[in-house]
Design an enzyme around this catalytic site. Structure first.
Site, PDB file in Angstrom:
ATOM      1  N   SER A   1     -10.053  -1.082   6.683  1.00  0.00           N
ATOM      2  CA  SER A   1      -9.447  -0.870   5.362  1.00  0.00           C
ATOM      3  C   SER A   1      -8.794  -2.094   4.747  1.00  0.00           C
ATOM      4  CB  SER A   1      -8.432   0.278   5.424  1.00  0.00           C
ATOM      5  OG  SER A   1      -9.101   1.502   5.556  1.00  0.00           O
TER       6      SER A   1
ATOM      7  N   SER B   1      -9.782   1.534   2.763  1.00  0.00           N
ATOM      8  CA  SER B   1      -8.977   2.388   1.904  1.00  0.00           C
ATOM      9  C   SER B   1      -7.967   1.644   1.039  1.00  0.00           C
ATOM     10  CB  SER B   1      -8.230   3.416   2.759  1.00  0.00           C
ATOM     11  OG  SER B   1      -7.315   2.776   3.650  1.00  0.00           O
TER      12      SER B   1
ATOM     13  N   LYS C   1       0.836  -1.199   0.000  1.00  0.00           N
ATOM     14  CA  LYS C   1       0.000   0.000   0.000  1.00  0.00           C
ATOM     15  C   LYS C   1       0.870   1.247   0.000  1.00  0.00           C
ATOM     16  CE  LYS C   1      -4.085   1.767   2.472  1.00  0.00           C
ATOM     17  NZ  LYS C   1      -5.017   1.482   3.597  1.00  0.00           N
TER      18      LYS C   1
END
Length: 449
Positions: free
Chosen positions: A181, A157, A79
């Protein structure tokens, strides 16, 4: 090779010489580069040269029986908010695009490398991880693999992390989970996502959203994959997960908050999963969890996330507010009005709520609930701010309760082929991670049968 290989099948193929790290990397890079695919929206940065060099090195080590682990050479995605040596950590934002490159890997990235995993690139995300939908106006939004022609959100996210797995661009993904997330995009994309007990994984080298609620976890194809990655991230020995017998398991369905306003498709899939588990011998109780109702007091004014994100962002906002996604900026700015006394109140109120929750769930092996109350919304339907806020809150609601109560949880797909993707969440008090993996390993096939 199966259409959807797991870490277990990949290690077997590598050990038997049926594939190589270089071939795995080349296949992933080809999918990332495919102009007809989602690669340009999934990855903010793909490191082709570095990945190929690392894969070749792992193949040479394997040839002389010196590979650091059975997983050496398997590509994983990272990420965009994690530090990778020599790369800029943007956190999906334009505000940090000119920041200096990281001087060293974040500890979790370093641990993946030490195990021999190959970092294939940095995945897209909601800017600064502040939404459960996965929309990013700066770098584009990866489309959910379900009915891609329509354009459903991927969940956030960790949006790019999840789609990197579904589209075969990586075989494991490093994400974060502050309010869901890892679990939300896993549920929306039909894969597995894990939120560990926060204290088990070091948070250094990651751009924070909320230092109180942040946790770093994996997204992958199976429970076994996530268990391997979790062990690497925590620095624990990798051990095979032995599924617990389903017969006699005590599972609690929380009737407080988590079952409110369920989308009909979610309700049907969840009830079907409960029926299958009951048929397999699980003992299922529906219980009130009043602590879930008490959490609302912690979220007045934005709660921990608003207070702690404002503390981190206030200088950057003063300089570059116009570069932020307005929807993210408005959520961060809620922390501006919270005082130090308000923050101390949050800490004080949280402790007895956690203690009450832990006492309440102690008689059960796990809580079981829908991961997300709704199915993935259509991106085009969220242009209206009111629709966006409603969808975001319903996406985050169930998962965020576990973060606030310092628990651990996993999301498993429980929908049938051709149905909208639905996640089933198993959750427990903090420190119950091993048990959650053992339960999930037993349950994952039952709920998809």
């Amino acid at each position: 090779m199966p259409n959807h290989p797991t870490l277990a099948t990949l290690t077997a193929d590598l050990a038997a010489g049926r594939t190589t790290a270089r071939k795995l990397v080349d296949d992933c890079l080809a999918k990332i580069a495919d102009k007809a695919g989602e690669g340009a929206r999934v990855f903010i940065q793909a490191d082709a040269d570095g990945t190929i060099a690392a894969a070749d090195a792992m193949d040479k080590l394997r040839e002389v029986s010196a590979a650091p682990s059975p997983y050496a050479g398997i590509p994983v995605s990272i990420k965009d908010l994690f530090d990778v040596e020599g790369q800029v950590s943007r956190a999906g934002s334009l505000t940090l695009k000119d920041a200096p490159p990281a001087a060293k890997d974040a500890p979790v990235v370093a641990r993946l490398r030490r195990a021999g995993f190959v970092v294939i690139g940095r995945t897209n995300m909601t800017e600064f991880a502040y939404s459960g939908l996965g929309i990013n106006p700066h770098y584009g939004t990866p489309k959910n693999p379900w009915r891609r022609d329509i354009g459903y959100v991927p969940g956030g996210s960790s949006s790019g992390a999840a789609v990197s797995i579904t589209d075969g661009m990586a075989y494991g993904a490093l994400g974060t989970d502050t309010g869901g997330s890892c679990r939300i995009p896993a549920a929306y994309c039909g894969i597995v996502g894990y939120k560990p007990t926060a204290r088990r994984v070091p948070l250094d080298g990651g751009i924070p959203l909320s230092v109180t609620l942040d946790s770093y976890g994996p997204i992958a194809r199976s429970v076994g994959c996530c268990a391997v990655l979790d062990a690497v991230l925590t620095g624990e020995p990798i051990a095979q997960v032995v599924p617990r017998p389903v017969r006699g398991l005590r599972l609690a369905v929380p009737t407080t908050v988590m079952l409110d306003d369920l989308n009909p498709a979610v309700a049907r899939a969840f009830e079907r999963a409960l029926d299958r588990l009951a048929d397999a011998g699980a003992l299922i109780d529906h219980i009130a969890v009043p602590e879930f109702g008490e959490v609302a007091a912690l979220n007045v004014g934005g709660g921990f996330a608003a207070a702690e994100s404002w503390a981190w962002h206030r200088a950057l906002i003063a300089e570059k507010a116009e570069l932020y996604d307005p929807r993210v900026l408005s959520r961060i700015r809620r922390g501006e009005s919270l005082s130090a006394a308000d923050y101390v109140d949050l800490l004080t109120i949280r402790r007895p709520i956690i203690a009450g929750f832990e006492r309440r769930v102690a008689p059960y092996d796990a809580l079981i609930a829908p991961t997300v109350a709704i199915t993935p919304p259509v991106m085009a339907d969220l242009a209206d701010d009111a629709a966006y806020v409603k969808a975001n809150m319903l996406s985050l609601r169930n998962c965020s309760l576990i973060n606030i109560l310092d628990g651990c949880a996993i999301s498993l797909p429980c929908h049938r082929e051709g149905e909208p993707p639905v996640g089933l969440m198993l959750a427990a008090a903090g420190g119950s991670d091993r048990r959650i993996f053992e339960l999930a390993a037993a349950i994952e096939k039952i709920v998809r049968a």
